[in-house]
Design an enzyme around this catalytic site. Sequence first.
Site, mmCIF file in Angstrom:
data_model
loop_
_atom_site.group_PDB
_atom_site.id
_atom_site.type_symbol
_atom_site.label_atom_id
_atom_site.label_comp_id
_atom_site.label_asym_id
_atom_site.label_seq_id
_atom_site.Cartn_x
_atom_site.Cartn_y
_atom_site.Cartn_z
ATOM 1 C CG ASP A 1 -2.053 0.972 1.117
ATOM 2 O OD1 ASP A 1 -2.360 1.420 -0.009
ATOM 3 O OD2 ASP A 1 -2.632 1.319 2.168
ATOM 4 N NE ARG B 1 -4.145 7.186 -6.976
ATOM 5 C CZ ARG B 1 -4.047 6.798 -5.688
ATOM 6 N NH1 ARG B 1 -3.820 7.694 -4.754
ATOM 7 N NH2 ARG B 1 -4.182 5.538 -5.351
ATOM 8 C CG HIS C 1 -0.274 2.529 -9.272
ATOM 9 N ND1 HIS C 1 -0.514 2.102 -7.988
ATOM 10 C CD2 HIS C 1 -1.335 3.333 -9.584
ATOM 11 C CE1 HIS C 1 -1.651 2.607 -7.548
ATOM 12 N NE2 HIS C 1 -2.168 3.359 -8.489
ATOM 13 C CG LEU D 1 8.993 -17.294 -3.556
ATOM 14 C CD1 LEU D 1 8.838 -17.227 -2.042
ATOM 15 C CD2 LEU D 1 9.410 -15.932 -4.098
ATOM 16 N NE ARG E 1 -2.801 -1.302 4.426
ATOM 17 C CZ ARG E 1 -4.061 -1.344 4.045
ATOM 18 N NH1 ARG E 1 -4.861 -2.241 4.579
ATOM 19 N NH2 ARG E 1 -4.542 -0.498 3.150
ATOM 20 N NE ARG F 1 -7.735 1.049 5.376
ATOM 21 C CZ ARG F 1 -7.420 2.336 5.560
ATOM 22 N NH1 ARG F 1 -7.479 2.879 6.759
ATOM 23 N NH2 ARG F 1 -7.067 3.089 4.537
HETATM 24 C C1 IPE Z 1 -5.388 -2.646 -0.168
HETATM 25 O O1 IPE Z 1 -5.065 -1.313 -0.350
HETATM 26 C C2 IPE Z 1 -5.379 -3.367 -1.483
HETATM 27 C C3 IPE Z 1 -4.058 -3.551 -2.092
HETATM 28 C C4 IPE Z 1 -2.918 -3.252 -1.545
HETATM 29 C C5 IPE Z 1 -4.071 -4.146 -3.386
HETATM 30 P P1 IPE Z 1 -6.177 -0.185 -0.521
HETATM 31 O O2 IPE Z 1 -5.465 1.091 -0.711
HETATM 32 O O3 IPE Z 1 -7.153 -0.590 -1.569
HETATM 33 O O4 IPE Z 1 -6.913 -0.250 0.894
HETATM 34 P P2 IPE Z 1 -7.813 0.841 1.629
HETATM 35 O O5 IPE Z 1 -8.824 1.329 0.634
HETATM 36 O O6 IPE Z 1 -6.887 1.951 2.055
HETATM 37 O O7 IPE Z 1 -8.386 0.119 2.801
HETATM 38 C C1 IPE Z 2 -1.406 0.372 -3.438
HETATM 39 O O1 IPE Z 2 -1.237 1.742 -3.410
HETATM 40 C C2 IPE Z 2 -1.791 -0.147 -4.801
HETATM 41 C C3 IPE Z 2 -3.179 -0.618 -4.885
HETATM 42 C C4 IPE Z 2 -4.040 -0.628 -3.922
HETATM 43 C C5 IPE Z 2 -3.627 -1.129 -6.159
HETATM 44 P P1 IPE Z 2 -2.462 2.757 -3.396
HETATM 45 O O2 IPE Z 2 -2.832 3.074 -4.804
HETATM 46 O O3 IPE Z 2 -3.568 2.268 -2.548
HETATM 47 O O4 IPE Z 2 -1.781 4.013 -2.728
HETATM 48 P P2 IPE Z 2 -2.422 5.001 -1.664
HETATM 49 O O5 IPE Z 2 -2.924 4.164 -0.547
HETATM 50 O O6 IPE Z 2 -3.514 5.744 -2.366
HETATM 51 O O7 IPE Z 2 -1.289 5.892 -1.247
HETATM 52 MG MG MG Z 3 -4.034 2.461 -0.602
#
Ligand code: IPE
Ligand code: IPE
Ligand code: MG
Length: 256
Positions: A30, A43, A47, A141, A198, A204
Amino acid sequence: MPEAIQSAATPDVGTPSRPVPPRHVAIIMDGNGRWAKERGLPRREGHRRGVEAVRRSVRCASERGIGFLTLFSFSSENWSRPPDEVAYLLSLLRLFIRKDLIELHQANVKVRIIGERDSLQPDLVRLLAEAETMTAANTGLTLVIAFNYGARNEIARAARRIAEAVAAGTLAPAEIDETTISAHLDTAGIPDPDLVIRTSGEQRISNFLLWQCAYSEFVFLPARWPDFDELAFDRAVADFCERDRRFGGLSARTGA
Ligand code: IPE
Ligand code: IPE
Ligand code: MG
């Protein structure tokens, strides 16, 4: 370090106080968006850089002799993001499999994909199946990619298949136990995660492996996912090794 690693499933009974490294590490990757925002970047750049952290983590887990690495790459709830972001995330998965599959195969990595596949585009379904088939006999792995994954969805699909077996007369309701449920989840045959990491500072679970995490240890890191590196991996594992896992019983270390 690899030779020092001993499977969590086969603890050395002669030296119970010796730290047992995790057999299965699962990561909620995340913070890509915030990583980018903090740098004034779109963004999608977060990614894109996140894929580098994926490669680092796979290499790291492989080198350290970890048995299973699960990466949460796209949740069943992530479809609610703007369509261009969703499309970019899908394209990154396609690119990762197309570009990295041969290398993963050569590194003896076995790929498993968990999550709901029926609603995905047919070419993506084929690509995921190809990754699993090509690497099925590998013995290093196991890389589990959680894509279009949501634990509640997974449990509901498992319940449906169990109900179908009951309706078909191949399973008696009285026979249904925890093993039956585990065997019908996407993770059938994969041990439960010992350690769940995480990144990003959120604390969470976001619908990840709800059944399988019943006794996992959690490490929450403030670092955004694109900054996750070998040092962070090793520190999380070291943190895990300090934990006193009890599984409802008494401490194997202190007996109390
Ligand atoms: C959890 O991250 C899903 C992935 C890492 C793929 P999110 O960014 O979607 O989670 P929330 O919305 O903050 O709970
Ligand atoms: C994790 O990073 C990737 C996915 C959930 C797909 P986020 O895109 O959720 O990044 P934040 O949480 O918005 O910073
Ligand atoms: Mg996120």
